[in-house]
Enzyme design. Structure first.
Site: not given
Length: 290
Positions: A88, A187
């Protein structure tokens, strides 16, 4: 015995029978009220408004374990929002899609509640989390001119539900590789890479020979001992990735990240900030070189 130590028994989720949140002990060890957001300064941030990132998020809450109990999961907020924060800040819009078009599920128990920056980012994107795009529709429209610079698949055990078997995920990953777009994941998110092998003899070859950072199977086998999950997983994504020729290089978790060709990966929530920086910098440089 330390009687002041938090309980290692998983906490019941009152919304579903035989469903559980992580134990108070595991939350005390593996969650934090704040995050590290350092290094999110991008003087060359995109300002043309064209390039975006497609995020494929979890839309299922309950993951069955081997003993029949359900783990109340979703996407880990740190593993979702820290990479998003950097993307962002670097000027990339973020479209959110799920397999069903239903809302994104978060592991809300891991939200960094004292982190105002992350709270603000979540609020900014909440309408997209609540009303995501349907991934089938997105995948069907992808072509060489699509304005996605990358595909982002957050972590959290929710990534184990549906994504590894999805033809829409497979089509999206194939599009990314064919069109030299990066794939960002960490992950348990790399479990979605298994979708590349759907309907392919021998599991396919899209990522064969790639090296990644991800959450190790050996650690997943240990988490029920501290009540993080209410039972063992019925399958382990690292083993299945190995069958497709993908190597997880880390044995533990220390925040490691790595890049192998178009794949940008991280090992755990500890890698959220570093992966965000790697992704933002990589995408900015790749677009500048076009």
């Amino acid at each position: 015995m330390n009687t002041s130590e938090p309980s290692r028994q998983p906490s019941p989720d009152p919304a579903e029978r035989d469903a559980f949140f992580p134990s108070p002990y595991s939350l005390s060890q593996f969650t934090s009220a704040t995050t590290d957001l350092s290094g999110a300064d991008y003087p060359d941030a995109r300002r043309d408004g064209r390039w975006k990132v497609l995020m494929i998020a979890a839309d299922e809450r309950y993951l069955p374990t081997a003993n029949g109990h359900l783990f109340s999961t979703g996407n880990h907020p740190v593993e979702t929002l820290l990479p998003m924060y950097h993307l962002h800040k670097a000027g990339f819009g973020i479209d959110v899609a799920t397999l069903s078009g239903n809302p994104v599920k978060f592991e809300w128990w891991a939200f960094p509640r004292e982190d105002r920056e992350i709270g603000g980012l979540h609020e900014h994107y909440e309408p997209r989390f609540r009303q995501p795009l349907h991934l089938d529709d997105v995948a069907a429209a992808l072509d060489a001119g699509s304005d996605y610079a990358a595909v982002f698949i957050p972590g959290g055990h929710g990534a184990l539900i549906g994504l590894p078997e999805s033809r829409a995920v497979k089509a999206t990953l194939q599009w990314a590789v064919d069109n030299q777009r990066h794939i960002i994941t960490l992950c348990h998110g790399p479990a979605a890479l298994l979708a590349a092998g759907v309907d392919e003899a021998g599991g396919g070859s899209l990522f064969r020979g790639h090296r990644i950072c991800a959450f190790p199977d050996a650690m997943d086998r240990q988490t029920p001992d501290i009540g993080y999950m209410p039972g063992q997983l019925p399958w382990f994504f690292g083993e299945r990735l190995a069958q497709q020729g993908v190597q997880i290089v880390n044995e533990g978790i220390d925040g490691s990240v790595m890049q192998d060709r178009l794949l940008l990966t991280g090992d755990s929530p500890l890698a959220g900030n570093a992966l965000g920086k790697l992704a933002a910098r990589t995408l900015l440089d790749a677009l500048a070189a076009r």
